[in-house]
Write a protein that holds these residues in place. Structure first.
Motif, mmCIF file in Angstrom:
data_model
loop_
_atom_site.group_PDB
_atom_site.id
_atom_site.type_symbol
_atom_site.label_atom_id
_atom_site.label_comp_id
_atom_site.label_asym_id
_atom_site.label_seq_id
_atom_site.Cartn_x
_atom_site.Cartn_y
_atom_site.Cartn_z
ATOM 1 N N ASN A 69 0.864 -1.167 0.000
ATOM 2 C CA ASN A 69 0.000 0.000 0.000
ATOM 3 C C ASN A 69 0.907 1.225 0.000
ATOM 4 O O ASN A 69 1.636 1.440 0.978
ATOM 5 C CB ASN A 69 -0.893 0.018 1.253
ATOM 6 N N PRO A 70 0.997 1.996 -1.076
ATOM 7 C CA PRO A 70 0.023 2.090 -2.169
ATOM 8 C C PRO A 70 0.457 1.454 -3.484
ATOM 9 O O PRO A 70 -0.242 1.611 -4.492
ATOM 10 C CB PRO A 70 -0.052 3.603 -2.365
ATOM 11 N N LEU A 112 -1.711 1.578 -7.023
ATOM 12 C CA LEU A 112 -1.237 2.389 -8.141
ATOM 13 C C LEU A 112 -0.939 1.526 -9.367
ATOM 14 O O LEU A 112 -1.316 1.883 -10.497
ATOM 15 C CB LEU A 112 0.015 3.151 -7.713
ATOM 16 N N ALA A 113 -0.277 0.394 -9.163
ATOM 17 C CA ALA A 113 0.007 -0.489 -10.294
ATOM 18 C C ALA A 113 -1.285 -1.027 -10.895
ATOM 19 O O ALA A 113 -1.443 -1.069 -12.123
ATOM 20 C CB ALA A 113 0.916 -1.634 -9.850
ATOM 21 N N THR A 171 -6.901 -4.477 -5.568
ATOM 22 C CA THR A 171 -6.845 -3.646 -6.771
ATOM 23 C C THR A 171 -5.809 -4.176 -7.750
ATOM 24 O O THR A 171 -6.051 -4.233 -8.967
ATOM 25 C CB THR A 171 -6.526 -2.192 -6.399
ATOM 26 N N PHE A 172 -4.668 -4.585 -7.232
ATOM 27 C CA PHE A 172 -3.634 -5.151 -8.099
ATOM 28 C C PHE A 172 -4.139 -6.412 -8.784
ATOM 29 O O PHE A 172 -4.040 -6.557 -10.017
ATOM 30 C CB PHE A 172 -2.383 -5.444 -7.287
ATOM 31 N N GLY A 224 -14.988 -8.524 -9.244
ATOM 32 C CA GLY A 224 -13.722 -8.332 -8.556
ATOM 33 C C GLY A 224 -13.513 -9.324 -7.430
ATOM 34 O O GLY A 224 -14.444 -9.947 -6.912
ATOM 35 N N TYR A 225 -12.262 -9.426 -7.032
ATOM 36 C CA TYR A 225 -11.898 -10.397 -6.006
ATOM 37 C C TYR A 225 -12.448 -10.038 -4.629
ATOM 38 O O TYR A 225 -12.701 -10.925 -3.813
ATOM 39 C CB TYR A 225 -10.378 -10.536 -5.937
ATOM 40 N N GLY A 226 -12.649 -8.770 -4.354
ATOM 41 C CA GLY A 226 -13.150 -8.395 -3.043
ATOM 42 C C GLY A 226 -14.491 -9.028 -2.725
ATOM 43 O O GLY A 226 -14.748 -9.429 -1.579
#
Length: 286
Positions: free
Chosen positions: A134-135, A139-140, A181-182, A223-225
């Protein structure tokens, strides 16, 4: 199943008119009133610095003018919402990140320059900060989502893969968000799926905090979440989110405000985010 009707949306609109930052009013207009994207991109320009990074309280708890890594996340998110992944600002952000990346390929959470500006007390920088998932992961992932091909992405992506494969101590809640996010956006989908299979239980165990709940990690069905929680947990959280709309039309935040301006700024941001989540799950009805 509870839903938020147009009356609730109208109350949110009035809350933002009275309290929200221009950039969040532009986001609301774009997402919920059919507004154009250009005013959102224009509003974002006021936060950009010559180095390609962002400051000026785009991240409300960082009040300084200078660039910091986390505001770049907000900028990439708002550009994406505006359909502006091809905007030259995306490459400028990647160039800025190249200038602050540690030797291991990761970006520090916060730079020591934060000490010279007004900031929330929990933003503390080391003298020689190292890269963090993080982060860097966020960002990526966002730059991959934008289709960026900047040289910064190669080492940063490698940094994230190494973190996931190291199997070190359990991540914090913000680390979980960065990892998700990644994995959601990195191009190697087979590797992402395999990595998620290895770390899913660890992520699920840390997907909460004193001010973050189910929908912070699963703001949309994809998404994975979303795969960290069962259906009952998500449906219960959506009902609770609708109930949490205040009489003034906005939603509150569950973390402290250290100076008076930050609470209304965060509330405006959270109000737009929560409405987007409700719509993503079909809980926003005309």
């Amino acid at each position: 199943m509870k839903v938020l009707h147009e009356t609730g949306l109208a109350r949110a609109a009035e809350f933002l008119r009275l309290n929200g930052r221009l950039i969040d009013r532009r986001r609301f207009a774009l997402h919920f009133r059919g507004g154009p994207a250009a005013p959102l991109v224009a509003a974002l320009r006021g936060y950009e610095n010559p180095d390609g990074g962002y400051g000026h309280a785009l991240e409300p708890d960082l009040r300084g003018e200078g660039s910091q890594p986390v505001p770049a996340q907000h900028a990439l998110q708002f550009l994406h919402e505006a359909g502006a992944d091809d905007d030259p600002a995306v490459a400028r952000i990647a160039g800025y990140l190249s200038s602050i990346t540690a030797g291991d390929g990761g970006v520090p959470f916060v730079l020591p320059t934060v000490r010279d500006t007004p900031h929330a007390p929990w933003w503390q920088a080391a003298d020689d900060p190292v890269g963090g998932i993080n982060p860097t992961g966020t960002l990526a992932g966002m730059l991959h989502r934008a289709g960026a091909d900047h040289p910064w992405l190669g080492p940063a992506t490698g940094f994230c893969w190494r973190y996931l494969e190291a199997g070190d101590a359990g991540p914090g809640a913000y680390d979980v968000l960065a990892i998700l996010t990644f994995l959601d956006h990195v191009p190697d989908r087979d590797r992402a799926e395999a990595a998620f299979g290895r770390v899913r239980d660890v992520l699920a165990a840390h997907a909460s905090s004193d001010h973050q709940g189910t929908l912070d990690f699963a703001p949309a069905p994809g998404g994975y979440g979303r795969r960290l929680f069962d259906d009952d947990a998500v449906e219960t959280a959506l009902d609770a989110l609708i109930d949490a709309q205040h009489d003034d039309g906005g939603w509150d935040v569950a973390f402290p405000s250290w100076t008076p301006i930050t609470r209304p700024e965060w509330r405006g941001f959270a109000t737009v985010e929560n409405l987007r989540t409700l719509r993503a799950y079909g809980r926003l009805k005309p």
